[in-house]
Write an enzyme that holds these catalytic residues in place. Structure first.
Site, short mmCIF file in Angstrom:
data_model
loop_
_atom_site.label_atom_id
_atom_site.label_comp_id
_atom_site.label_asym_id
_atom_site.label_seq_id
_atom_site.Cartn_x
_atom_site.Cartn_y
_atom_site.Cartn_z
N ASN A 158 25.87 45.80 -16.12
CA ASN A 158 26.31 46.50 -17.33
C ASN A 158 26.58 45.61 -18.53
O ASN A 158 26.58 46.08 -19.66
CB ASN A 158 27.52 47.38 -17.02
CG ASN A 158 28.72 46.59 -16.58
OD1 ASN A 158 28.58 45.51 -16.01
ND2 ASN A 158 29.90 47.09 -16.85
N GLU B 31 36.32 41.04 -9.90
CA GLU B 31 36.67 42.07 -10.88
C GLU B 31 35.96 43.33 -10.43
O GLU B 31 34.73 43.35 -10.37
CB GLU B 31 36.20 41.67 -12.28
CG GLU B 31 37.12 40.68 -12.96
CD GLU B 31 38.55 41.14 -13.04
OE1 GLU B 31 38.80 42.36 -13.14
OE2 GLU B 31 39.44 40.28 -12.97
N CYS C 93 33.50 48.77 -16.70
CA CYS C 93 34.66 48.95 -15.82
C CYS C 93 35.91 49.23 -16.66
O CYS C 93 36.90 49.73 -16.15
CB CYS C 93 34.84 47.78 -14.88
SG CYS C 93 35.09 46.25 -15.72
C1 UN1 Z 1 34.51 45.02 -22.21
O1 UN1 Z 1 35.27 45.99 -22.05
O2 UN1 Z 1 34.03 44.75 -23.32
O3 UN1 Z 1 32.22 45.15 -15.99
C2 UN1 Z 1 34.18 44.13 -21.10
C3 UN1 Z 1 32.92 45.45 -16.95
C4 UN1 Z 1 34.05 44.52 -17.34
C5 UN1 Z 1 33.85 43.94 -18.67
C6 UN1 Z 1 34.30 44.81 -19.77
N1 UN1 Z 1 34.13 43.45 -16.37
O4 UN1 Z 1 32.70 46.47 -17.55
#
Ligand code: UN1
Length: 490
Positions: A155, A252, A286
């Protein structure tokens, strides 16, 4: 598949671009899945062995290279990434499905991250403590952990790799990187920038492949640490496999992030921000807003404005400048999300907007899903608890701020949240009571900056947080040095 010219999939191993000999992988354009963007053979276990051995050998010299010199490579890579922002942003939009503006923005963000870590040599390198003993100081110095496995999701195909690889490299580690096999094009772009910038052979290795290759990397005896962003299930599996081998893992994982709009909020601002949080990147972050909690005083008005805005959001080919939301990444994501919407309605949710598939017109062939807002009944609903990773927002109402915050905390996840209020007292209560790693007051739930910690509370994350000085916790270990000279001269 139509015969188009597409990029040849290649892996970077020991400083050489090689073709793999594993099973074939293709990256498709999710707006027009008959278009192949990149194709080629996956890396094999033998490629993995070569990459890990090259990484281990290169890491020793790299760790001894002064940090400012290591930084020069990252700064040069940042320049290359910036220079290619428009073209790579277009590739990103075509390969991942986010809009052109978001794609170009993400490439520039990767450059910004490389620059931030490229300047790490100018920041503090450790700590000095007083000693209880005469003639002694206690120094805490930082050392690299060794060979780091970097496993990244589809993503943010260039920003997330940059925020894992840049700190890994600047602190003197070598990297074996496996990106999601849906986005190899952007992975090759980032690796080529670092390679061209003068990174010594073996310090960064890029291997493209499926989950079997990922398991091979995590379980490889030569890998000293694993950093991962992706689904909760895979993250827990990786953490368990790393623990079995006694190596640290940074994972994460999921989020089910709430936006809370209170009676006193600036409603126009809140509607705009909730739209961004829920539907940018087709909700595939996320940090995306997937739950919306409204207090009774404004709920009807807010939902009317929000659904009007969502119903007119321009959904289409992300590479066209006027598009506001593109498709989701793949057929399987499309199926999971449409099934999730169906289950929610079976469980009693009312569809306020969206919900239906595109069955005709130019969107019917791509993996498009309309921006969807569903109001949930008071009873249990999967959509309230399970991450769907798409443009779907679940709404609940609350009598007051207290109940709204309780609902926001009603999740096993705790990545991010957004609270909309003009009342400082309520904002401070949110800071105190919401169990999240990232909290936005009057801005959308997504977003991260290179210089501040990023990561989740509760079951959203395992191990040290990412970015800023937090990254150092994971990519280094400390040596506490008791430093004395000879007998003190009196
Ligand atoms: C963001 O909110 O700009 O996988 C970054 C994801 C998170 C990164 C979000 N680790 O969406």
């Amino acid at each position: 598949m139509t015969a188009t010219t597409h990029a040849a999939l290649q892996h970077l191993v020991a400083g050489e671009w090689i073709t793999g000999s594993g099973t074939e992988v293709r990256s498709l354009n999710p707006a027009r899945p008959t278009t192949v963007l990149a194709a080629g053979a996956c890396a094999t276990d033998a490629d993995l062995d070569t990459a890990v051995a090259a990484a281990a050998a290169a890491q020793r010299t790299w760790a001894r290279t002064p940090i400012h010199q290591r930084g020069t490579v990252l700064l040069q890579a940042a320049t290359i990434v910036d220079r290619n922002a428009e073209a790579w942003g277009r590739d990103l939009a075509a390969e991942e499905g986010k809009t052109l503006a978001e794609g170009v923005g993400e490439v520039r963000r990767a450059a910004q991250i490389l620059r931030y870590y490229g300047n790490e040599g100018d920041r503090h390198a450790g700590d000095i403590y007083s000693s209880p003993r005469a003639g002694e100081q206690i120094l805490v110095t930082r050392k690299p952990v060794g060979v780091v496995a970097v496993i990244t999701p589809f993503n943010f195909p260039i920003a997330i790799p940059a925020w894992k690889i840049a700190p890994a490299l600047i602190y003197g580690n070598a990297v074996v990187w496996k990106p999601a096999s849906t986005v190899p094009l952007l992975a090759m772009h980032l690796a080529s920038a670092l390679h061209e910038a003068g990174l010594p052979p073996g310090v960064l290795n890029l291997l493209i492949g499926g989950s079997g290759l990922g398991d091979g990397i995590v379980g490889h005896a030569g890998v000293d640490a694993v950093t991962f962003t992706g689904s909760t299930g895979i993250g827990r599996r990786i953490a368990a496999a790393a623990a079995t081998r006694g190596v640290p893992a940074q994972c994460e994982m999921g989020g089910k992030n709430a936006a809370v709009v209170l009676d006193d909020a600036d409603l126009d601002l809140a509607v705009e921000q909730v739209m961004l949080g829920a539907f940018r990147s087709s909700g595939q972050k996320c940090t995306a807003t997937s739950r919306l909690i409204l207090t009774d005083g404004i709920a009807d008005r807010f939902l009317q404005q929000l659904t009007e805005r969502a119903a007119t959001l321009r959904v289409g080919d992300p590479t066209e400048g006027s598009t506001e939301m593109g498709p989701v990444v793949s057929e399987s994501a499309h199926t999971t999300i449409t099934c999730g919407i169906e289950t929610a309605t079976i469980q009693g949710a009312s569809v306020l907007t969206g919900g239906a598939r595109y069955t005709e017109g130019p969107l019917a062939d791509g993996y498009f899903i309309a921006p969807t807002v569903l109001e949930l009944p008071g009873t249990e609903a999967d959509l309230w608890t399970d991450e769907l990773f798409g443009p779907v927002l679940a709404v609940r109402r609350a009598a007051d701020a207290d109940e709204a915050f309780t609902l926001a905390n009603d999740s096993e996840f705790g990545l991010s949240a957004a609270v909309f209020t003009q009342d400082l007292t309520r904002a401070l209560e949110a800071v105190e009571h919401l169990d999240v790693g990232v909290l936005h007051i009057n801005s959308e739930s997504a977003g991260a900056d290179p210089h501040v910690p990023f990561g989740g509370a509760k079951k959203s994350g395992l191990g040290p947080k990412e970015q800023g000085s937090a990254a150092r916790e994971f990519f280094t270990h400390t040596t506490t040095v008791y430093l004395r000279g000879g007998a003190p001269s009196v």
